[in-house]
Enzyme design. Structure first.
Site, PDB file in Angstrom:
ATOM      1  N   LYS A  34      64.390   8.160  78.926  1.00  0.00           N
ATOM      2  CA  LYS A  34      64.790   9.551  79.119  1.00  0.00           C
ATOM      3  C   LYS A  34      64.839   9.773  80.618  1.00  0.00           C
ATOM      4  O   LYS A  34      63.787   9.813  81.280  1.00  0.00           O
ATOM      5  CB  LYS A  34      63.773  10.489  78.481  1.00  0.00           C
ATOM      6  CG  LYS A  34      63.755  10.436  76.956  1.00  0.00           C
ATOM      7  CD  LYS A  34      62.569  11.210  76.419  1.00  0.00           C
ATOM      8  CE  LYS A  34      62.678  11.438  74.926  1.00  0.00           C
ATOM      9  NZ  LYS A  34      61.423  11.998  74.359  1.00  0.00           N
ATOM     10  N   ASP A  49      69.055  18.688  67.862  1.00  0.00           N
ATOM     11  CA  ASP A  49      69.788  17.475  68.182  1.00  0.00           C
ATOM     12  C   ASP A  49      71.105  17.391  67.413  1.00  0.00           C
ATOM     13  O   ASP A  49      71.813  16.400  67.482  1.00  0.00           O
ATOM     14  CB  ASP A  49      68.950  16.235  67.854  1.00  0.00           C
ATOM     15  CG  ASP A  49      67.741  16.114  68.774  1.00  0.00           C
ATOM     16  OD1 ASP A  49      67.620  16.937  69.695  1.00  0.00           O
ATOM     17  OD2 ASP A  49      66.931  15.201  68.563  1.00  0.00           O
TER      18      ASP A  49
HETATM   19  C1  2PG Z   1      62.919  12.751  71.211  1.00  0.00           C
HETATM   20  C2  2PG Z   1      63.741  13.682  72.099  1.00  0.00           C
HETATM   21  C3  2PG Z   1      65.185  13.821  71.672  1.00  0.00           C
HETATM   22  P1  2PG Z   1      62.575  15.557  73.521  1.00  0.00           P
HETATM   23  O1  2PG Z   1      62.056  13.215  70.482  1.00  0.00           O
HETATM   24  O2  2PG Z   1      63.091  11.543  71.287  1.00  0.00           O
HETATM   25  O3  2PG Z   1      65.388  13.962  70.308  1.00  0.00           O
HETATM   26  O4  2PG Z   1      63.104  14.936  72.138  1.00  0.00           O
HETATM   27  O5  2PG Z   1      63.760  15.575  74.467  1.00  0.00           O
HETATM   28  O6  2PG Z   1      62.089  16.906  73.189  1.00  0.00           O
HETATM   29  O7  2PG Z   1      61.510  14.674  74.052  1.00  0.00           O
HETATM   30 MG    MG Z   2      61.299  10.706  70.293  1.00  0.00          MG
END
Ligand code: 2PG
Ligand code: MG
Length: 456
Positions: free
Chosen positions: A368, A238
């Protein structure tokens, strides 16, 4: 067809006359440019071609990129990808061919875009986002007719078409829709959501990364170099500093303070050993002070598992317990210490969000978009969370691309919060730089979430 028949068929004489008259009325200094723009606007809004390809994300893992063409131009989008956390998130289609990219190729998803999705969407008006997204969801008619439990249906549906295929097209269409209306992308998104004016979000910038993402901020760098040497400034997925201390921090932060542990958990048996719980947070606190921001910056922690701490200006805790630990998450929320954000717990899934709202499990959504699958559904889950007076953080994924769509999404939906990693790696910077452009474009009209970051 004779020349006259051709002119009549396309009503060319009238259209050209209209454009010339408009240029004269506008007394434009460049009539040719004016006429060309005027005529461009008269071109019908339609998707003319969709072309997908396999590209690589920030971890070198294949992902889907789409070029969507309209009569006005070409609009490009690519999808991020993270660590999948369960059956309630939209599913990416991956090739599973072990000899290639360890089975993570996306040629099947690319084929789905170039064939099924393309065939269904060509001719559609790109500004009609919900119709475009619905058409993609309808592609798997059997699942829809079966009317099975939404989350499962979504899974199967996306597993066939691929959330990665759908999201790339959905975002590209959204960009095309904005261009069609001749408005900025964030404004088009605000119009689609039908709620409120754009707001610039407060950024939750990654300073230390650890655990699976092992993580930056310039102010913190000098502190880390002083205390842990230059190798302490390696960066993680990240973009945050991934020094040994940050691994320690993550493990540490994964534990609640002893007080909190006793009040929330029945026994300490399942806890990891308590390492230096304050070491990482002290680093960040000192970096903030040294940079001259004492008292002005608050901390947010993505625990990704278990627990934590109250001696620091912590304003937000993400995923404090296991993804299915509704009970302890609720207990922590009830303490009212800070914002409690559901990441894996919610998986951006409307059913899980509904349950968490009803039961008071947490009080913020980590959105997301790749867990949702389309722009329309993303807008809907944000509305769902906001209607419950929740905070909303638009989030990047650990595997990102240079697409800055989430910056416009956060502004357009006035979520008040964005998490896009450290201002360090290009794919993370793309989002922050887009926010700077949007701020410039909004000028005097720019509203920054500031203290109202939870409910702007
Ligand atoms: C999280 C995300 C981004 P990932 O943990 O919140 O840092 O990770 O995209 O792997 O779910
Ligand atoms: Mg997370």
């Amino acid at each position: 067809m004779s020349v006259q028949e051709y002119l009549d068929k396309h009503m060319l004489a009238r259209k050209i006359e209209d454009a010339v008259n408009a240029a004269v009325r506008a007394k434009t200094t460049d009539p040719v440019l004016f006429i060309s723009n005027h005529m461009k606007k008269a071109v019908p809004s339609a998707i003319t071609k969709i072309k997908a390809r396999q590209i690589l994300d920030s971890r070198g893992i294949p992902t889907v990129e789409v070029d969507l063409y309209t009569n006005k131009g070409m609009y490009r989008a690519s999808v991020p990808s993270g660590v999948p956390c369960g059956m309630y998130e939209a599913v990416e289609v991956r090739d599973g061919e072990k000899g290639k990219y360890l089975g993570k190729g996306v040629s099947k998803a690319v084929k789905n875009v170039n064939e099924k999705i393309s065939e269904a969407l060509i001719g559609m008006d790109p500004s009609l986002q919900s119709q475009i997204d619905q058409t993609m969801m309808d592609l798997d008619k059997t699942e829809n007719k079966a009317g099975s439990f939404l989350a499962i249906a979504r899974n199967n549906l996306y597993a066939e078409i691929g959330a990665n295929a759908m999201l790339a097209v959905s975002i590209a269409a959204c960009k095309a829709g904005a261009a069609e209306k001749d408005v900025p992308l964030y404004q088009h998104i605000a119009d689609l959501s039908g709620k409120g004016d754009p707001v610039l979000p407060i950024p939750a910038i990654t300073v230390l990364s650890g655990g699976r993402h092992a993580g930056n901020n310039l102010a913190a760098q000098s502190v880390i170099v002083d205390k842990h040497g230059s190798c302490g400034c390696n960066v993680g997925e990240d973009g945050g500093f991934a020094s040994n201390v940050s691994r320690t921090l993550l493990l540490s932060v994964c534990l609640l303070l002893e007080k909190l542990q006793r009040s929330i958990l029945p026994s300490k048996a399942s806890l990891w050993p308590l390492l230096s719980i304050s070491e990482g947070l002290d680093l960040v606190k000192e970096a903030i002070d040294r940079a001259g921001y004492k008292g002005r910056i608050k901390l947010a922690v993505d625990v990704g598992a278990t627990e934590f701490c109250i001696d620091y200006p912590i304003a937000s805790i993400e995923q404090p317990f296991d993804k299915d630990d509704w009970e302890h998450t609720k207990l922590l929320s009830n303490l009212g210490i800070c914002q409690v954000v559901g990441d894996d717990l919610l998986m951006s899934n409307p059913k899980r969000i509904e349950k968490a709202i009803k039961e008071g499990t947490c009080n913020a959504l980590l959105l997301k978009i790749s867990q949702v699958g389309t722009v329309t559904e993303a807008i809907e889950v944000v509305k769902q969370a906001k209607d419950a007076q929740w905070g909303v953080i638009v989030s990047h994924r650990s595997g990102e691309t240079e697409d800055s769509f989430i910056a416009d999404l956060a502004v357009g939906l006035a979520t008040g919060q964005i998490k896009a990693g450290a201002p360090c790696r290009g794919e993370r910077l793309a989002k922050y730089n887009q926010l700077l452009r949007i701020e410039e474009e909004l000028g005097d009209q720019a509203v920054y979430a500031r203290e109202n970051w939870r409910m702007p």
